[in-house]
Write a protein that holds these residues in place. Structure first.
Motif, PDB file in Angstrom:
ATOM      1  N   LEU B 155      -1.390  -0.098  -6.363  1.00 40.93           N
ATOM      2  CA  LEU B 155      -0.701  -1.392  -6.641  1.00 40.93           C
ATOM      3  C   LEU B 155       0.586  -1.276  -6.759  1.00 40.93           C
ATOM      4  O   LEU B 155       1.442  -1.985  -5.923  1.00 40.93           O
ATOM      5  CB  LEU B 155      -1.208  -1.737  -7.907  1.00 40.93           C
ATOM      6  CG  LEU B 155      -2.585  -2.284  -8.240  1.00 40.93           C
ATOM      7  CD1 LEU B 155      -2.875  -2.883  -9.559  1.00 40.93           C
ATOM      8  CD2 LEU B 155      -2.821  -3.514  -7.409  1.00 40.93           C
ATOM      9  N   THR B 156       1.361  -0.153  -6.992  1.00 43.43           N
ATOM     10  CA  THR B 156       2.846  -0.073  -7.223  1.00 43.43           C
ATOM     11  C   THR B 156       3.263   0.233  -5.870  1.00 43.43           C
ATOM     12  O   THR B 156       4.335  -0.343  -5.299  1.00 43.43           O
ATOM     13  CB  THR B 156       3.291   0.672  -8.431  1.00 43.43           C
ATOM     14  OG1 THR B 156       2.668   2.172  -7.810  1.00 43.43           O
ATOM     15  CG2 THR B 156       3.180   0.469  -9.737  1.00 43.43           C
ATOM     16  N   GLY B 157       2.745   1.179  -5.234  1.00 44.77           N
ATOM     17  CA  GLY B 157       2.945   1.697  -3.946  1.00 44.77           C
ATOM     18  C   GLY B 157       3.092   0.364  -3.020  1.00 44.77           C
ATOM     19  O   GLY B 157       4.166   0.324  -2.331  1.00 44.77           O
ATOM     20  N   PHE B 158       2.026  -0.275  -2.694  1.00 47.17           N
ATOM     21  CA  PHE B 158       1.929  -1.179  -1.690  1.00 47.17           C
ATOM     22  C   PHE B 158       2.699  -2.370  -2.143  1.00 47.17           C
ATOM     23  O   PHE B 158       3.282  -2.987  -1.270  1.00 47.17           O
ATOM     24  CB  PHE B 158       0.583  -1.717  -1.491  1.00 47.17           C
ATOM     25  CG  PHE B 158      -0.172  -0.729  -0.420  1.00 47.17           C
ATOM     26  CD1 PHE B 158       0.199  -0.867   0.914  1.00 47.17           C
ATOM     27  CD2 PHE B 158      -0.931   0.324  -0.754  1.00 47.17           C
ATOM     28  CE1 PHE B 158      -0.723  -0.219   1.886  1.00 47.17           C
ATOM     29  CE2 PHE B 158      -1.572   1.054   0.084  1.00 47.17           C
ATOM     30  CZ  PHE B 158      -1.514   0.938   1.325  1.00 47.17           C
ATOM     31  N   ALA B 159       3.016  -2.582  -3.348  1.00 47.56           N
ATOM     32  CA  ALA B 159       4.113  -3.702  -3.712  1.00 47.56           C
ATOM     33  C   ALA B 159       5.372  -3.462  -3.199  1.00 47.56           C
ATOM     34  O   ALA B 159       6.168  -4.040  -2.733  1.00 47.56           O
ATOM     35  CB  ALA B 159       4.101  -3.844  -5.421  1.00 47.56           C
ATOM     36  N   GLU B 163       7.821  -4.643   0.162  1.00 45.51           N
ATOM     37  CA  GLU B 163       9.534  -5.022   0.068  1.00 45.51           C
ATOM     38  C   GLU B 163      10.050  -5.068   1.505  1.00 45.51           C
ATOM     39  O   GLU B 163      10.909  -5.569   1.781  1.00 45.51           O
ATOM     40  CB  GLU B 163      10.184  -4.477  -0.972  1.00 45.51           C
ATOM     41  CG  GLU B 163       9.769  -4.654  -2.316  1.00 45.51           C
ATOM     42  CD  GLU B 163      10.805  -4.155  -3.477  1.00 45.51           C
ATOM     43  OE1 GLU B 163      10.990  -2.923  -3.444  1.00 45.51           O
ATOM     44  OE2 GLU B 163      11.707  -4.957  -4.026  1.00 45.51           O
ATOM     45  N   GLY B 164       9.708  -3.798   2.106  1.00 44.32           N
ATOM     46  CA  GLY B 164      10.029  -3.385   3.349  1.00 44.32           C
ATOM     47  C   GLY B 164       9.562  -4.276   4.453  1.00 44.32           C
ATOM     48  O   GLY B 164      10.257  -4.776   5.347  1.00 44.32           O
ATOM     49  N   LEU B 165       8.185  -4.578   4.266  1.00 42.66           N
ATOM     50  CA  LEU B 165       7.649  -5.489   5.382  1.00 42.66           C
ATOM     51  C   LEU B 165       7.991  -6.747   5.298  1.00 42.66           C
ATOM     52  O   LEU B 165       8.275  -7.485   6.137  1.00 42.66           O
ATOM     53  CB  LEU B 165       6.127  -5.533   5.067  1.00 42.66           C
ATOM     54  CG  LEU B 165       5.210  -4.339   5.549  1.00 42.66           C
ATOM     55  CD1 LEU B 165       3.981  -4.743   5.595  1.00 42.66           C
ATOM     56  CD2 LEU B 165       5.674  -3.760   6.847  1.00 42.66           C
ATOM     57  N   GLY B 166       8.343  -7.284   4.054  1.00 45.27           N
ATOM     58  CA  GLY B 166       9.218  -8.554   4.109  1.00 45.27           C
ATOM     59  C   GLY B 166       8.291  -9.671   3.411  1.00 45.27           C
ATOM     60  O   GLY B 166       7.158  -9.551   3.301  1.00 45.27           O
ATOM     61  N   GLU B 167       9.118 -10.639   2.933  1.00 40.26           N
ATOM     62  CA  GLU B 167       8.510 -11.770   2.136  1.00 40.26           C
ATOM     63  C   GLU B 167       7.401 -12.397   3.300  1.00 40.26           C
ATOM     64  O   GLU B 167       7.735 -12.651   4.317  1.00 40.26           O
ATOM     65  CB  GLU B 167       9.804 -12.785   2.227  1.00 40.26           C
ATOM     66  CG  GLU B 167       9.407 -14.185   1.504  1.00 40.26           C
ATOM     67  CD  GLU B 167       9.116 -14.155   0.210  1.00 40.26           C
ATOM     68  OE1 GLU B 167       9.998 -13.793  -0.497  1.00 40.26           O
ATOM     69  OE2 GLU B 167       8.386 -14.715  -0.273  1.00 40.26           O
ATOM     70  N   THR B 173       2.164 -10.481   0.203  1.00 42.30           N
ATOM     71  CA  THR B 173       1.175 -11.622  -0.458  1.00 42.30           C
ATOM     72  C   THR B 173       0.141 -10.930  -1.470  1.00 42.30           C
ATOM     73  O   THR B 173       0.062 -11.441  -2.552  1.00 42.30           O
ATOM     74  CB  THR B 173       0.484 -12.362   0.737  1.00 42.30           C
ATOM     75  OG1 THR B 173       1.490 -12.399   1.811  1.00 42.30           O
ATOM     76  CG2 THR B 173      -0.269 -13.458   0.331  1.00 42.30           C
ATOM     77  N   MET B 174      -0.445  -9.709  -0.965  1.00 42.21           N
ATOM     78  CA  MET B 174      -1.595  -9.135  -1.710  1.00 42.21           C
ATOM     79  C   MET B 174      -0.843  -8.569  -3.030  1.00 42.21           C
ATOM     80  O   MET B 174      -1.455  -8.304  -4.035  1.00 42.21           O
ATOM     81  CB  MET B 174      -2.229  -8.172  -0.895  1.00 42.21           C
ATOM     82  CG  MET B 174      -3.357  -8.742  -0.103  1.00 42.21           C
ATOM     83  SD  MET B 174      -4.132  -7.827   0.917  1.00 42.21           S
ATOM     84  CE  MET B 174      -5.336  -6.983  -0.341  1.00 42.21           C
ATOM     85  N   PHE B 175       0.198  -7.727  -3.028  1.00 45.55           N
ATOM     86  CA  PHE B 175       0.759  -6.923  -3.831  1.00 45.55           C
ATOM     87  C   PHE B 175       2.087  -7.265  -4.530  1.00 45.55           C
ATOM     88  O   PHE B 175       2.484  -6.598  -5.305  1.00 45.55           O
ATOM     89  CB  PHE B 175       1.040  -5.421  -3.365  1.00 45.55           C
ATOM     90  CG  PHE B 175      -0.696  -4.850  -2.949  1.00 45.55           C
ATOM     91  CD1 PHE B 175      -1.501  -4.396  -4.006  1.00 45.55           C
ATOM     92  CD2 PHE B 175      -0.874  -4.739  -1.647  1.00 45.55           C
ATOM     93  CE1 PHE B 175      -2.688  -3.962  -3.560  1.00 45.55           C
ATOM     94  CE2 PHE B 175      -2.328  -4.389  -1.282  1.00 45.55           C
ATOM     95  CZ  PHE B 175      -2.904  -4.029  -2.199  1.00 45.55           C
ATOM     96  N   GLY B 176       2.834  -8.312  -3.949  1.00 42.56           N
ATOM     97  CA  GLY B 176       3.886  -8.543  -4.175  1.00 42.56           C
ATOM     98  C   GLY B 176       4.144  -8.916  -5.631  1.00 42.56           C
ATOM     99  O   GLY B 176       5.105  -8.650  -6.417  1.00 42.56           O
TER     100      GLY B 176
END
Lengths: 362, 235
Positions: B155-159, B163-167, B173-176
């Motif tokens: 959860l924290t890692g993909f969130a 951030e790098g992949l962007g808004e 969308t899934m983890f932000g």
């Protein structure tokens, strides 16, 4: 009939040419392309001005200072006129009862149709006595003026997150606007201060389109806070290459290498500094050789040193970072395991006879 | 190899060797891939927070930090997809595959066995009990530190990855929402993710130690079981 923005500009001696230049610049800085320029011009020519009440709570006025330095030619004058800034106790000429009367007037005359801009935040401890204006706690003034407004702009990190006056232990219980006013649309424009052009662009967007710009999860306009400083930093290639300044004034620092190891908060800070920059696009902190301190992030005063990458975590009661806490835990566990293994070996050596005795019983 | 050694040893001692098939092939494969992914994640993750000494030379020929981050993200995908596969296997695999996901917390006997195991590790009882799958204490630890820990790190890692992949990216969308839920300060989430790495390291130390110790002490195979799938009982 109420004056339109265009009327006000012409009255103040701004030429149509300058006016159109402003429209183009605004369209470009909002990322809308040149086609939006005529639309902005049309809106400014036909729309009556929306009154803005600009309140000041606990703050340092750096937001106002930034705002009045909006650097594109004429923007300062244009925006101050555009806004129909009817109340701003730092900038307005009126004072005392005369000034306070304007608040009531706007509230009744433009009920539900004015924008409330808040710089700073209300302290809630001792019934709000830490911030008194006109003999009343600021929080009361905020609640009253917010009751009939259309939307609220939270200027700066104070209004958006709390900033320095809300840093631990926050003796006055300084509280960001969205935690006091919960029934109005709030747009956060964090930063200490926010970039001047970001402030003017947000206002222009709201007045032109009569709606809030698109906000991210934290309530900030996506167009300026959609990416991190790091994502658009001109030193990013040095980061990817693994080229860092290791100390102030070392070779890497002189070569303009990435300031990540010096604690730059660019990778965790959402703001437009690396694109819009400051003082009319002259520079921004990283360009001047100092890491970003993350001033537009929630609680940036309480997130450890400005010069560490793995920062101190104060939640543990002691000031320590993840590596110290984790490393200590791992060392304790490792030592525990070693001790346990030693005891196990001893017990096993001693138990050997025990087991054999048991086998004889079979 | 180890299983063979176990068998030889048991034979030499002229005792009956009982073997039970515990861990099916996909589960064993997952275990070792997962172990490799965690190792890579921890090493690269450490160097993302505390980068290696600065490189000199032409910037355009270097990509050290880029490669470290790439390995971290690639291993993270392997870890996360592996974890999903592991959940799938918990559903379709044998009942041992479900152990680290479901704790029989309403079963009083299970709890008493947890405390029995705890006493065994505290040298308060002499004879270890034998279990076909995980022993109850191990099961509890697995659940708390691995299963919960893996979910937390994913959860924290993909969130943070989002951030790098962007808004608007899939990860955002899934983890932000995770960053917003944890207070909205990305730096804090980075620190929490890093703490997760240290918790995992503590788990790994205990996990490997307990496996080796039990292999020796409780007269049943553990390490070889995760290779061959067979649990050997040596007396």
């Amino acid at each position: 009939m109420t004056e339109t923005f265009y009327d006000v500009l012409r009255r103040q001696g701004i030429t149509r040419r300058s006016f159109l230049k402003f429209c183009s610049l605004t369209a470009t800085s909002l990322g809308l392309g040149s086609a939006a320029a005529p639309q902005i011009a049309h809106a400014l020519e036909t729309k009556p001005r929306t009154p803005v009440l600009w309140l000041h709570g606990l703050e340092c006025t750096c937001c106002s200072e930034s705002f009045i330095r909006s650097a594109h030619p004429l923007t300062k004058d244009v925006v101050l006129s555009m806004l129909s800034l009817d109340y701003d106790d730092t900038l307005m000429a009126a004072a005392g009862h005369q000034a306070e009367a304007i608040l009531d007037e706007i509230r009744t005359k433009y009920k539900g149709n004015y924008i409330l801009a808040v710089e700073g935040n209300p302290p809630l401890n001792e019934d709000g006595m830490f911030c008194l204006q006109g003999g009343r706690p600021f929080v009361e003034k905020l609640r009253e003026t917010a009751a009939d407004c259309k939307a609220i702009i939270s200027w700066g990190s104070c209004a958006s997150w709390g900033c320095v006056q809300a840093a631990k232990p926050n003796p006055t219980r300084a509280t960001p606007v969205h935690k006091v006013i919960t029934d109005k649309p709030i747009i956060k424009v964090p930063g200490c201060p926010p970039i001047a052009e970001v402030m003017t662009a947000v206002v222009t967007y709201m007045l032109t389109f009569e709606r809030l710009p698109e906000l991210d999860r934290m309530g900030r306009p996506k167009m300026f806070y959609g990416q991190r400083i790091h994502d658009k930093c001109y030193r990013r290639p040095h980061f990817d290459a693994g080229q860092f300044a290791e100390a102030w004034d070392d070779e890497g620092s002189r070569k303009g290498y990435c300031l990540y190891k010096m604690g730059c908060k660019g990778p965790t800070t959402y703001n437009a500094c690396s694109t819009v920059r400051w003082n009319g696009g002259v520079s921004f902190p990283i360009q001047s050789g100092h890491g970003c301190i993350g001033c537009s992030e929630d609680g940036f005063w309480d997130k450890g040193g400005f010069y560490d990458r793995v920062t101190d975590i104060k939640q543990f009661g002691i000031e320590s970072n993840a590596d110290k806490v984790g490393g200590t835990a791992a060392a304790v566990v490792g030592a525990g395991v070693a001790a346990h293994a030693a005891v196990t070996a001893l017990a096993r050596a001693r138990n050997k006879t025990g087991i054999e005795v048991k086998q004889e019983e079979h | 190899m180890l299983a063979q050694q176990d068998a030889f040893e048991a034979e030499r001692n002229a005792r009956m060797v009982k073997a039970v098939y515990v861990y099916e092939a996909p589960l064993r494969l997952w275990h070792w891939i997962n172990a490799l992914a965690i190792t890579l994640l921890a090493i690269t993750g450490y160097f993302i927070g505390k980068p290696l000494p600065s490189l000199a030379g032409d910037t355009s020929t270097q990509y050290l930090m880029g490669w470290i981050r790439f390995i971290h993200f690639a291993a993270a995908y392997v870890f996360a997809i592996g974890f999903l596969g592991r959940i799938y296997w918990a559903i379709v695999g044998n009942h041992h595959a479900r152990q680290i996901f479901l704790l029989p917390i309403f079963n009083a006997r299970w709890w008493s066995e947890v405390f029995y195991e705890l006493r065994w590790y505290l040298f308060m009882v002499r004879e270890p009990k034998k279990y076909v799958g995980h022993n109850p204490l191990a099961q509890l630890m697995m659940f708390l530190f691995f299963t919960i820990g893996a979910v937390y790190m994913i959860l924290t890692g993909f969130a943070l990855y989002g951030e790098g992949l962007g808004e608007g990216s899939w990860a955002d969308t899934m983890f932000g929402w995770v960053i917003a839920a944890l207070g909205g300060n990305s730096l804090q989430v980075h620190n929490m993710h890093r703490l997760g790495m240290w918790v995992t390291l503590c788990f790994v130390i205990v996990h490997i130690y307990a496996a080796i110790r039990e292999d020796i002490m409780s007269r049943q195979s553990l390490i070889s079981t995760m290779i061959s799938g067979w649990r050997m009982f040596k007396d």
